[in-house]
Structure formats: C-alpha cells, structure tokens
Write a protein that holds these residues in place. Structure first.
Motif, PDB file in Angstrom:
ATOM      1  N   ASP A 113     -14.989 -19.328 -16.092  1.00 38.50           N
ATOM      2  CA  ASP A 113     -13.908 -18.460 -15.628  1.00 38.50           C
ATOM      3  C   ASP A 113     -12.902 -18.275 -16.765  1.00 38.50           C
ATOM      4  OD1 ASP A 113     -11.936 -17.096 -14.365  1.00 38.50           O
ATOM      5  OD2 ASP A 113     -11.840 -18.414 -12.598  1.00 38.50           O
ATOM      6  N   GLY A 165     -12.319  -7.619  -9.011  1.00 34.17           N
ATOM      7  CA  GLY A 165     -13.567  -7.245  -8.355  1.00 34.17           C
ATOM      8  C   GLY A 165     -14.418  -6.265  -9.133  1.00 34.17           C
ATOM      9  N   GLU A 166     -14.069  -5.968 -10.405  1.00 33.14           N
ATOM     10  CA  GLU A 166     -14.901  -5.035 -11.184  1.00 33.14           C
ATOM     11  C   GLU A 166     -16.281  -5.644 -11.449  1.00 33.14           C
ATOM     12  OE1 GLU A 166     -11.056  -5.141 -13.743  1.00 33.14           O
ATOM     13  OE2 GLU A 166     -11.946  -6.432 -12.176  1.00 33.14           O
ATOM     14  N   ARG A 167     -17.281  -4.784 -11.596  1.00 33.23           N
ATOM     15  CA  ARG A 167     -18.632  -5.187 -11.954  1.00 33.23           C
ATOM     16  C   ARG A 167     -18.994  -4.519 -13.281  1.00 33.23           C
ATOM     17  NH1 ARG A 167     -21.896  -7.758  -8.124  1.00 33.23           N
ATOM     18  NH2 ARG A 167     -20.482  -8.829  -6.666  1.00 33.23           N
ATOM     19  N   PHE A 188     -11.866 -12.382 -16.088  1.00 28.85           N
ATOM     20  CA  PHE A 188     -13.200 -12.182 -15.528  1.00 28.85           C
ATOM     21  C   PHE A 188     -13.925 -13.531 -15.470  1.00 28.85           C
ATOM     22  CE2 PHE A 188     -13.503 -11.560 -20.078  1.00 28.85           C
ATOM     23  CZ  PHE A 188     -14.625 -12.285 -20.441  1.00 28.85           C
ATOM     24  N   LYS A 189     -14.985 -13.532 -14.720  1.00 28.31           N
ATOM     25  CA  LYS A 189     -15.779 -14.750 -14.533  1.00 28.31           C
ATOM     26  C   LYS A 189     -17.235 -14.441 -14.877  1.00 28.31           C
ATOM     27  CE  LYS A 189     -16.974 -18.153 -10.938  1.00 28.31           C
ATOM     28  NZ  LYS A 189     -16.802 -18.504  -9.512  1.00 28.31           N
ATOM     29  N   LYS A 240     -24.151 -12.368 -14.651  1.00 25.28           N
ATOM     30  CA  LYS A 240     -23.243 -11.544 -13.862  1.00 25.28           C
ATOM     31  C   LYS A 240     -21.818 -11.761 -14.367  1.00 25.28           C
ATOM     32  CE  LYS A 240     -22.261 -12.841  -9.675  1.00 25.28           C
ATOM     33  NZ  LYS A 240     -22.321 -13.115  -8.217  1.00 25.28           N
ATOM     34  N   GLU A 269     -17.869 -10.724 -13.252  1.00 24.76           N
ATOM     35  CA  GLU A 269     -17.006 -10.154 -12.221  1.00 24.76           C
ATOM     36  C   GLU A 269     -15.575 -10.162 -12.724  1.00 24.76           C
ATOM     37  OE1 GLU A 269     -18.471 -11.455  -7.959  1.00 24.76           O
ATOM     38  OE2 GLU A 269     -18.509 -13.174  -9.331  1.00 24.76           O
TER      39      GLU A 269
END
Length: 442
Positions: free
Chosen positions: A76, A100-102, A80-81, A94, A96
């Motif tokens: 983290d 909440g952006e991807r 972003f994570k 992945k 995130e």
C-alpha cells in the motif's frame, strides 16, 4: 496518477511467499531493518517487494511456500495499492487507486515508476565504465558523439605524431648547402667544350696535313736527287741518250716547280698553324664537374625543402588536431558546468572515472560511497525510490546510521535485512512470521 511526491511503502502484507507464512508490516518510515537468524524469512520479505514491483522476471525459483499453492503480496503506497497473486506457474497483478481507480496495464505503470529494484551498494560496486555511464544517464548528459570524435581524433593524432617524428628524423639526415642558391645550367659549358674539341680537332687535322706535305717534299727531294744522279749518268752518255737527258731535265724542272709549290704550301700551313691556339679541355671538365657538384647540392637542398614542407604540413595537422581535442575537452567542461549532480560532491572525469570530492570513487570512504550510491538510486528512480539492501550484516552501526540519515535526507525508503536478533532492528522475523516489532534506534 499524480506522482509528484516520492512514493514509499506504507503497508506491506505477504502470505506464503517463499519462506513466509504471513507477515504484515506497517513501516510508514524511510528506514526498515529486518533482523532474524538465517533461514527464518528475512530475504523472503525483500524478495516479495521485488516480485511485486518487478514482475515475473524477478521471481526466481520456488516463489510460493512449499506448504501452499498460492502466494499473495500487497503493498500500500497511500495513493494506490498493489496486489500480486502467484499461483502455479502464472501471476496476476492489480493496482487500485485510493479513490477506486483501476489501471488496465499495471506492470507498465510500475515499470515507469520503479524500473529495477536498486541496492544502494549496486552503484558503488559497479565496474568503472558502467559506474560512469550510470552517472551520465542519471544527470542526462551524453558525450558519446564528442567521445567518439575525441577517441578517433586522438588515435589519428597519435599516428600523425609518429609520422612527424619519422619525417623530422628524415629531415635531420638530409644534407643542406647554404652557399648554393640556384641550379647551374651546364648546356653552355657543354657547347663551349664541344666547340673547343672541334677547334682542337681542326688543329690536329692541320698538323697531320703539314706532316703529309713534308713527307711529300721529302719524296720529291729524293726523286730530284735521283734525277740529278740520272742526269749525270745521262750527260756522260749524252751522245747516246740526248733525248733522254732532255726528258729528264724537263722532269727535274717539273719536280723543282712541284717542290717549290709544296714548300710554299708548307709555309702557308706553318703560318696558319702558328696562328692557331690549342684549347685546354681540362678547364671545361673542371667547370662541368663544379656545375654537377653545385646541381647535386641544389637538388639536395630542394629535397630538404620538400621534406621541411612535409614536416611543416604534418606539424600543422598535429597542431590542428590537438586544438580540436582541447575544444572537445572545453565543450565537455562547459557542458559539465551546467550539470546538476545528485549530490555536489559527486562528479566524473573521463580518465579517472567517477569522483567524490575530486578523488577517485574507490578511494572514498565507505560512508561516502554509500551516500553517493543512495543519491544515484534516488536520481534513477525519483518517483519510487525504494531500495533493498540484502547484505545488511556487512554494515556496522555507523554505516547504518549514515544510511538512515541518507534515506531521510534523500526521501528514499530503504529496506535492510540483517542476520541475528541483536543490534538495531525494526522487527524480528522467525519461522516466516513477525516475532517482534521493535523501536529502531541507531
């Protein structure tokens, strides 16, 4: 994604990665020291960070704990994570955003932020040429064209210098006649000598003609004497040989006339010969020899002049090349004066390589080399200056203190593994889990 500020790991979670069972760390600091005995999972934590950020090429053999079928790592960064899952022979990644952006291409994003994982000792232990090239890349300076021109020109100038020495040696071996200013034309001398030879031949021919005339006179005189004798004989026989006497007398008179004519011709030849002068050809031979000597000296001087010009041309070429080499050096120095290095003590020299405070990098102290390496690492990866130190046991307390200070000063996050449970540590790892969280004090 806005990454103006350097990123660091605020939270680390890893499950079933290599020797790890489950580990959760909340460093939120610039400096993390992981301690523990051998084989407890210290290296697995650093491997997990490298595997998450670096991709499949950084996995190495057996990335999953032997007692599990899946490994999960989560980092983290606040904004972003990043989560990586390794299962079987495949992996997924992945990212995130905090809102909440991807991100459709997560590995590409990470590659743009971190590149390869950097060990602070990596720069210090590079070979000289790679070390200098790395520093050039960091400061964004490229001397490749100037270096290529310099090296080519330097090699050519070396050849020109060798040629100059050879030609100077040849020039020194050539004779020089300072009293000879011009070449002598021997044509007139040779023509005069030819005329003299012809004149001498004419004299000799006249002498031979005179000798022949004298010989003829002797013959005539002998003949006249013979005739006188015959006349005497004939006179005694006059009665019998009167007609013969008359004939003989006539012949004698004719012989006398011929003799007189010959004497006159001889006299004329003698007068003519007495007026002739025999020319001494040795004078022309000496002049010819003198002219040939002069011309040889003139030719030698011409050859020396040609050689002197050749030397001058080569010297001029050598001077121009030296001037261009100095211009290249000046251009590089001027360019260097505008370069901003990661730290003011760090610079480089084409001959000596990377320098620290003007000294060769290898001569600098361990703490100075470590300082420079951390600064280079931050400059290489300014967006995510995360560094992994796998040989932390080689660092004494003073070196750890220096590294900690640098991490804070440069805005980097440095993770260190050390063998043993004694000494400075942020946490102790045992049997794949966190045994103890400590307050790092160095």
């Amino acid at each position: 994604m806005n990454t103006d500020q350097p990123l660091r790991i605020l939270s680390f979670t890893a499950e079933h990665v290599k020797r790890l069972k489950f580990v959760e760390i909340d460093p939120n600091k610039n400096f993390v020291v992981i301690a523990g005995n051998n084989g407890q999972g210290k290296s697995s934590i650093l491997d997990a960070i490298a595997m998450t950020l670096g991709g499949k090429n950084s996995f190495g053999p057996n990335p999953i704990n032997k007692n599990a079928t899946e490994a999960v790592i989560s980092l983290d960064f606040g904004r972003f994570k990043v989560t990586r899952i390794i299962k079987g022979g495949s992996t997924s990644l992945k990212i995130e955003g905090a809102d909440g952006e991807r991100f459709p291409s997560p590995q590409t994003l990470l590659d743009g932020l971190i590149g390869e994982m950097f060990d602070p000792w990596m720069f210090a232990e590079m070979k000289k040429d790679k070390q200098m090239q790395t520093l050039k890349d960091v400061v964004g300076i490229d001397f490749s064209e100037l270096d290529e021109e310099y090296n080519t020109l330097f090699t050519h100038r070396t050849v020109v210098g060798q040629n100059l020495r050879q030609e100077n040696a040849r020039l020194a071996d050539l004779p020089e006649y300072r009293d000879v200013k011009e070449k002598v034309d021997v044509t007139d001398i040779m023509q005069s000598m030819k005329n003299a030879q012809e004149a001498n031949e004419k004299v000799e021919k006249s002498k031979l003609g005179l000798t022949a005339l004298k010989s003829d006179l002797e013959v005539i005189n002998e003949n006249r004497c013979s005739l006188d004798s015959s006349i005497d004989t004939l006179e005694s026989e006059l009665k019998v040989l009167k007609d013969e006497i008359i004939t003989k007398v006539a012949s004698r008179n004719s012989a006398s006339a011929s003799a007189l004519a010959k004497e006159k011709e001889i006299s004329t030849h003698e007068v003519s010969i007495s007026k002739m002068e025999v020319i001494d050809l040795a004078v022309f031979t000496a002049k010819t020899k003198e002219a040939e000597d002069t011309n040889e000296k003139f030719a030698a001087n011409s050859k020396r002049d040609d050689q002197r010009k050749r030397v001058s041309d080569i010297k001029s070429e050598h001077t121009n090349q030296t001037k261009r080499l100095e211009e290249i050096k000046s251009a590089k120095s001027e360019k260097m004066s505008t370069v901003k290095f990661p730290i003011k003590e760090l610079t480089f020299d084409d001959d000596k390589g990377v320098l620290f405070n003007g000294m060769e990098f290898d001569s600098a102290s361990s703490s100075d080399r470590l300082k420079a390496s951390v600064a280079v690492g931050v400059a290489l990866y300014p967006k995510m200056p995360i560094m992994l130190v796998r040989r932390g046991s080689d660092l004494d307390t003073e070196s750890l203190r220096t590294l900690h200070h640098l991490a804070v000063e440069q805005g980097a996050q440095i993770w260190i593994e050390r063998v043993g449970e004694d000494g400075p540590a942020s946490l102790i790892i045992e049997d794949g889990s966190v045994k103890e969280v400590k307050n790092l004090s160095i």
